[in-house]
Design a protein around this motif. Structure first.
Motif, PDB file in Angstrom:
ATOM      1  N   VAL A  16       1.268  -1.033  -9.293  1.00 54.69           N
ATOM      2  CA  VAL A  16       0.408  -2.194  -9.494  1.00 54.69           C
ATOM      3  C   VAL A  16      -1.004  -1.808  -9.068  1.00 54.69           C
ATOM      4  CG1 VAL A  16      -0.061  -4.578  -8.813  1.00 54.69           C
ATOM      5  CG2 VAL A  16       2.305  -3.801  -9.064  1.00 54.69           C
ATOM      6  N   PHE A  17      -1.970  -2.083  -9.933  1.00 58.01           N
ATOM      7  CA  PHE A  17      -3.381  -1.870  -9.616  1.00 58.01           C
ATOM      8  C   PHE A  17      -4.039  -3.239  -9.553  1.00 58.01           C
ATOM      9  CE2 PHE A  17      -1.893   1.963 -11.620  1.00 58.01           C
ATOM     10  CZ  PHE A  17      -2.432   2.959 -10.832  1.00 58.01           C
ATOM     11  N   VAL A  18      -4.654  -3.556  -8.410  1.00 54.62           N
ATOM     12  CA  VAL A  18      -5.275  -4.862  -8.204  1.00 54.62           C
ATOM     13  C   VAL A  18      -6.782  -4.671  -8.052  1.00 54.62           C
ATOM     14  CG1 VAL A  18      -5.391  -6.888  -6.717  1.00 54.62           C
ATOM     15  CG2 VAL A  18      -3.196  -5.719  -7.046  1.00 54.62           C
ATOM     16  N   ARG A  25     -10.453  -2.651  -4.710  1.00 53.20           N
ATOM     17  CA  ARG A  25      -9.378  -2.168  -5.570  1.00 53.20           C
ATOM     18  C   ARG A  25      -8.221  -1.709  -4.701  1.00 53.20           C
ATOM     19  NH1 ARG A  25     -12.095   2.038  -9.493  1.00 53.20           N
ATOM     20  NH2 ARG A  25     -13.202   2.577  -7.597  1.00 53.20           N
ATOM     21  N   HIS A  26      -7.011  -2.023  -5.128  1.00 54.46           N
ATOM     22  CA  HIS A  26      -5.802  -1.642  -4.394  1.00 54.46           C
ATOM     23  C   HIS A  26      -4.802  -1.036  -5.372  1.00 54.46           C
ATOM     24  CE1 HIS A  26      -7.246  -3.967  -0.961  1.00 54.46           C
ATOM     25  NE2 HIS A  26      -7.549  -4.916  -1.833  1.00 54.46           N
ATOM     26  N   HIS A  27      -4.108   0.000  -4.915  1.00 57.43           N
ATOM     27  CA  HIS A  27      -3.054   0.656  -5.700  1.00 57.43           C
ATOM     28  C   HIS A  27      -1.770   0.519  -4.909  1.00 57.43           C
ATOM     29  CE1 HIS A  27      -1.250   4.723  -7.164  1.00 57.43           C
ATOM     30  NE2 HIS A  27      -0.668   3.698  -7.742  1.00 57.43           N
ATOM     31  N   LEU A  28      -0.780  -0.158  -5.472  1.00 60.17           N
ATOM     32  CA  LEU A  28       0.515  -0.356  -4.828  1.00 60.17           C
ATOM     33  C   LEU A  28       1.558   0.439  -5.588  1.00 60.17           C
ATOM     34  CD1 LEU A  28       0.151  -4.197  -4.452  1.00 60.17           C
ATOM     35  CD2 LEU A  28      -0.208  -2.513  -2.665  1.00 60.17           C
ATOM     36  N   ASP A  29       2.479   1.057  -4.844  1.00 59.37           N
ATOM     37  CA  ASP A  29       3.438   1.965  -5.457  1.00 59.37           C
ATOM     38  C   ASP A  29       4.695   2.017  -4.596  1.00 59.37           C
ATOM     39  OD1 ASP A  29       4.521   3.893  -7.115  1.00 59.37           O
ATOM     40  OD2 ASP A  29       2.943   5.366  -6.769  1.00 59.37           O
ATOM     41  N   ASN A  30       5.786   2.501  -5.168  1.00 52.95           N
ATOM     42  CA  ASN A  30       6.984   2.831  -4.404  1.00 52.95           C
ATOM     43  C   ASN A  30       7.178   4.329  -4.561  1.00 52.95           C
ATOM     44  OD1 ASN A  30       9.740   3.394  -3.695  1.00 52.95           O
ATOM     45  ND2 ASN A  30      10.045   1.187  -3.647  1.00 52.95           N
ATOM     46  N   LEU A  31       6.885   5.077  -3.511  1.00 44.89           N
ATOM     47  CA  LEU A  31       6.851   6.538  -3.603  1.00 44.89           C
ATOM     48  C   LEU A  31       8.225   7.155  -3.840  1.00 44.89           C
ATOM     49  CD1 LEU A  31       4.188   7.293  -0.883  1.00 44.89           C
ATOM     50  CD2 LEU A  31       3.894   7.110  -3.364  1.00 44.89           C
ATOM     51  N   HIS A  48      23.304  -5.289  -5.595  1.00 50.09           N
ATOM     52  CA  HIS A  48      22.602  -4.127  -5.040  1.00 50.09           C
ATOM     53  C   HIS A  48      21.328  -4.491  -4.280  1.00 50.09           C
ATOM     54  CE1 HIS A  48      25.218  -1.826  -7.657  1.00 50.09           C
ATOM     55  NE2 HIS A  48      24.795  -2.538  -8.680  1.00 50.09           N
ATOM     56  N   GLY A  49      20.803  -5.663  -4.493  1.00 50.50           N
ATOM     57  CA  GLY A  49      19.514  -6.076  -3.959  1.00 50.50           C
ATOM     58  C   GLY A  49      18.618  -6.491  -5.112  1.00 50.50           C
ATOM     59  N   GLU A  50      17.770  -7.450  -4.870  1.00 54.91           N
ATOM     60  CA  GLU A  50      16.965  -8.019  -5.948  1.00 54.91           C
ATOM     61  C   GLU A  50      15.464  -7.876  -5.727  1.00 54.91           C
ATOM     62  OE1 GLU A  50      18.552 -11.973  -5.900  1.00 54.91           O
ATOM     63  OE2 GLU A  50      19.993 -11.467  -7.477  1.00 54.91           O
ATOM     64  N   ARG A  51      15.059  -7.044  -4.769  1.00 54.76           N
ATOM     65  CA  ARG A  51      13.636  -6.902  -4.465  1.00 54.76           C
ATOM     66  C   ARG A  51      13.233  -5.443  -4.474  1.00 54.76           C
ATOM     67  NH1 ARG A  51      14.889 -11.024  -0.243  1.00 54.76           N
ATOM     68  NH2 ARG A  51      14.090 -12.964  -1.124  1.00 54.76           N
ATOM     69  N   LEU A  52      12.034  -5.212  -4.931  1.00 61.89           N
ATOM     70  CA  LEU A  52      11.429  -3.883  -4.886  1.00 61.89           C
ATOM     71  C   LEU A  52      10.129  -4.017  -4.109  1.00 61.89           C
ATOM     72  CD1 LEU A  52      11.253  -0.917  -5.870  1.00 61.89           C
ATOM     73  CD2 LEU A  52       9.986  -1.788  -7.843  1.00 61.89           C
ATOM     74  N   PHE A  53       9.997  -3.266  -3.027  1.00 61.64           N
ATOM     75  CA  PHE A  53       8.810  -3.341  -2.194  1.00 61.64           C
ATOM     76  C   PHE A  53       7.848  -2.217  -2.571  1.00 61.64           C
ATOM     77  CE2 PHE A  53      12.075  -5.535   0.140  1.00 61.64           C
ATOM     78  CZ  PHE A  53      11.415  -6.662   0.567  1.00 61.64           C
TER      79      PHE A  53
END
Length: 57
Positions: A16-18, A25-31, A48-53
């Protein structure tokens, strides 16, 4: 995995780029899903879980 009314999701990449109104500007990622790592996936489902951080990078 089964399909149906509420099938699981397989996430292979999420970023996600905000850009805020004040110019920040912010860059969000799951490494864990970085393409440098082969066969990286996260399954999202009520079993299995319903959220991605995402973390700011």
């Amino acid at each position: 995995m089964k399909s149906g009314d509420n099938p699981p999701w397989c996430i292979e990449r999420a970023q996600v780029f905000v850009h805020t109104g004040n110019g920040d500007r912010h860059h969000l990622d799951n490494l864990r899903l970085d393409k440098k790592n082969e066969n990286r996936r996260i399954w999202l489902h009520d079993l299995h879980g319903e959220r991605l951080f995402l973390c700011q990078v």
